[in-house]
Design an enzyme around this catalytic site. Structure first.
Site, PDB file in Angstrom:
ATOM      1  N   PRO A  16      96.950  63.889  60.282  1.00 20.29           N
ATOM      2  CA  PRO A  16      96.978  63.758  59.110  1.00 20.29           C
ATOM      3  C   PRO A  16      98.153  63.903  58.495  1.00 20.29           C
ATOM      4  O   PRO A  16      99.035  64.784  58.659  1.00 20.29           O
ATOM      5  CB  PRO A  16      95.968  64.755  58.909  1.00 20.29           C
ATOM      6  CG  PRO A  16      96.089  65.885  60.055  1.00 20.29           C
ATOM      7  CD  PRO A  16      96.444  64.982  61.212  1.00 20.29           C
ATOM      8  N   MET A  17      98.639  63.188  57.727  1.00 21.45           N
ATOM      9  CA  MET A  17      99.971  63.203  56.888  1.00 21.45           C
ATOM     10  C   MET A  17     100.014  62.875  55.368  1.00 21.45           C
ATOM     11  O   MET A  17      99.475  61.821  54.862  1.00 21.45           O
ATOM     12  CB  MET A  17     100.795  62.139  57.611  1.00 21.45           C
ATOM     13  CG  MET A  17     101.154  62.717  59.239  1.00 21.45           C
ATOM     14  SD  MET A  17     102.374  61.351  59.760  1.00 21.45           S
ATOM     15  CE  MET A  17     101.254  60.198  60.445  1.00 21.45           C
ATOM     16  N   ALA A  18     100.370  63.845  54.611  1.00 21.20           N
ATOM     17  CA  ALA A  18     100.172  63.668  53.309  1.00 21.20           C
ATOM     18  C   ALA A  18     101.023  62.356  52.825  1.00 21.20           C
ATOM     19  O   ALA A  18     102.378  62.368  53.096  1.00 21.20           O
ATOM     20  CB  ALA A  18     100.945  64.806  52.524  1.00 21.20           C
ATOM     21  N   GLN A  70      91.023  67.168  56.501  1.00 21.11           N
ATOM     22  CA  GLN A  70      91.645  68.230  56.786  1.00 21.11           C
ATOM     23  C   GLN A  70      91.575  69.151  55.325  1.00 21.11           C
ATOM     24  O   GLN A  70      92.113  68.569  54.328  1.00 21.11           O
ATOM     25  CB  GLN A  70      93.211  68.145  57.106  1.00 21.11           C
ATOM     26  CG  GLN A  70      93.979  69.185  57.485  1.00 21.11           C
ATOM     27  CD  GLN A  70      95.559  68.951  58.018  1.00 21.11           C
ATOM     28  OE1 GLN A  70      96.170  68.547  57.133  1.00 21.11           O
ATOM     29  NE2 GLN A  70      95.561  69.096  59.253  1.00 21.11           N
ATOM     30  N   CYS A 101     101.709  72.838  57.959  1.00 21.40           N
ATOM     31  CA  CYS A 101     102.534  72.106  57.370  1.00 21.40           C
ATOM     32  C   CYS A 101     103.757  73.262  56.756  1.00 21.40           C
ATOM     33  O   CYS A 101     103.641  74.392  56.449  1.00 21.40           O
ATOM     34  CB  CYS A 101     101.749  71.878  56.032  1.00 21.40           C
ATOM     35  SG  CYS A 101     102.936  71.019  54.672  1.00 21.40           S
ATOM     36  N   LYS A 141      95.033  72.614  63.235  1.00 28.68           N
ATOM     37  CA  LYS A 141      96.506  72.106  63.447  1.00 28.68           C
ATOM     38  C   LYS A 141      97.488  73.202  63.091  1.00 28.68           C
ATOM     39  O   LYS A 141      97.433  73.428  62.171  1.00 28.68           O
ATOM     40  CB  LYS A 141      96.504  70.668  62.942  1.00 28.68           C
ATOM     41  CG  LYS A 141      97.709  70.129  63.201  1.00 28.68           C
ATOM     42  CD  LYS A 141      97.770  68.862  62.589  1.00 28.68           C
ATOM     43  CE  LYS A 141      99.152  68.174  63.269  1.00 28.68           C
ATOM     44  NZ  LYS A 141     100.407  68.518  62.946  1.00 28.68           N
ATOM     45  N   ASP A 204     106.655  64.547  69.056  1.00 32.59           N
ATOM     46  CA  ASP A 204     107.751  63.586  69.870  1.00 32.59           C
ATOM     47  C   ASP A 204     107.102  62.497  70.384  1.00 32.59           C
ATOM     48  O   ASP A 204     107.375  62.182  71.753  1.00 32.59           O
ATOM     49  CB  ASP A 204     108.950  64.227  70.631  1.00 32.59           C
ATOM     50  CG  ASP A 204     109.637  65.081  69.651  1.00 32.59           C
ATOM     51  OD1 ASP A 204     109.808  65.006  68.554  1.00 32.59           O
ATOM     52  OD2 ASP A 204     110.508  65.738  70.477  1.00 32.59           O
TER      53      ASP A 204
END
Length: 329
Positions: A16-18, A70, A101, A141, A204
């Site tokens: 999940p990435m804003a 999320q 975050c 997470k 990574d």
């Protein structure tokens, strides 16, 4: 991999990435091999205050199962109520809590990786979400800790497992590292060996080979791919091949990559309107052209996109250059 009662058919997970993993991009990634996708993070307080902009963030696609939503926050009552709203409105298979975050306005407020400074509070937050989720599996997470002098991932993971968290995703960096330096996979391996619930490795993973390597090295149940997917949703196909021990398929030709980008922006326009979709398309389209020779002019044109007509014009221009022999990229 099984998280609670939820079966996930392969170990490949989209992070999940804003501002990145909206419904349109998640749709593309699932088509290309992501077995499990999670929404951008949703504010528990915004849900409790019935903020209209927040509800679309947690919409899952009709085929997006297993899919997760999320949630982030640290107010116990809000986190419990927010989880209940997510369960009732979005019907996700899993609810994930953001304890990773590192963005200052989130972490310095005690949310996200700010919870890594108070492990008891982090566990109470998890318990609150579990109550609100009413049987929907709850995952977390998180990062290694606040800084290298305060690595808390092993202690916190054990505590979270004991209160009923169904799986842990661990990003091998501290909050202070943000996205710099190298992810430490040793801690992920240590946490995996200590828990009986699934552990998903993160950090990574920029190629299909990286995905296979982190799974081998850590023994984790799944791999979550984040920045490695920027402009390259085909990384999931490449990771599938690496896991099977097959040759890694190359990226599709540039013209085909552009068609995928256009389709993503068309889906986004359907979901959130042309204006917002096209403003957000600027960074995504530039990512799709990363590493392409002679792309400077087109990246400049992309930075001015405001309509789908602009998207089509830029795409036609790139394809015209390809036909004129400027190379495939």
């Amino acid at each position: 991999m099984r998280i609670g009662s939820v079966h996930i058919p392969s170990p490949l997970v989209l992070a999940p990435m804003a501002g990145v993993t909206d419904l349109a991009f998640r749709t593309i990634c699932r088509e290309l091999g992501a077995a499990y996708t999670i929404t951008e993070m949703v504010s528990a307080k915004a849900l409790c205050y019935q903020d209209k902009k927040t509800l679309p963030l947690m919409e899952l696609g009709p085929e997006e199962h297993p899919g997760g939503v999320q949630i982030f926050g640290s107010d116990l009552a809000c986190m419990e109520e927010g989880a209940a709203i997510i369960r009732e409105v979005a019907h996700p298979d899993i609810i994930d809590i953001n304890m990773g975050c590192p963005v200052p306005k989130v972490a310095n407020n005690g949310d996200g990786s700010g919870l890594l400074r108070d492990l008891d509070k982090a566990c109470r937050v998890a318990e609150a979400v579990i109550r609100g989720a009413q049987g929907t599996p709850v995952t977390v997470k998180m990062r290694l800790g606040w800084d290298k002098g305060n690595i808390v991932c092993l202690d916190l993971a054990k505590m979270l497992e004991s209160v009923g968290v169904a799986a842990i995703t661990l990003h091998g960096r501290t909050k202070v590292q943000m996205y710099s330096g190298t992810a430490n996979w040793d801690y992920i391996r240590e946490v995996k060996h200590a828990l009986s619930i699934p552990v998903i490795a993160n950090g990574d993973v920029f190629s299909g080979q990286d995905a296979a390597r982190i799974l081998r090295y850590t023994g984790a149940d799944g791999v979550m791919i984040a920045r490695g997917v920027f402009g390259n949703p085909w990384i999931f196909q490449q990771a599938q091949a690496a896991l099977r021990g097959e040759p890694i398929p190359p990226l599709p030709p540039l013209a085909q990559r552009c068609d995928t980008a256009v389709r993503q922006f068309e889906l986004a326009a359907q979901n959130k309107g042309e204006k917002i979709a096209c403003l957000e398309a600027r960074k995504h389209y530039a990512w799709y052209l990363k590493g392409v020779p002679y792309a400077g002019y087109w990246k400049s044109e992309i930075s001015k996109i405001t309509t789908l007509a602009d998207v089509y014009r830029v795409t036609a221009g790139i394809k015209r250059e390809l036909r004129d022999g400027r190379g495939d990229g």
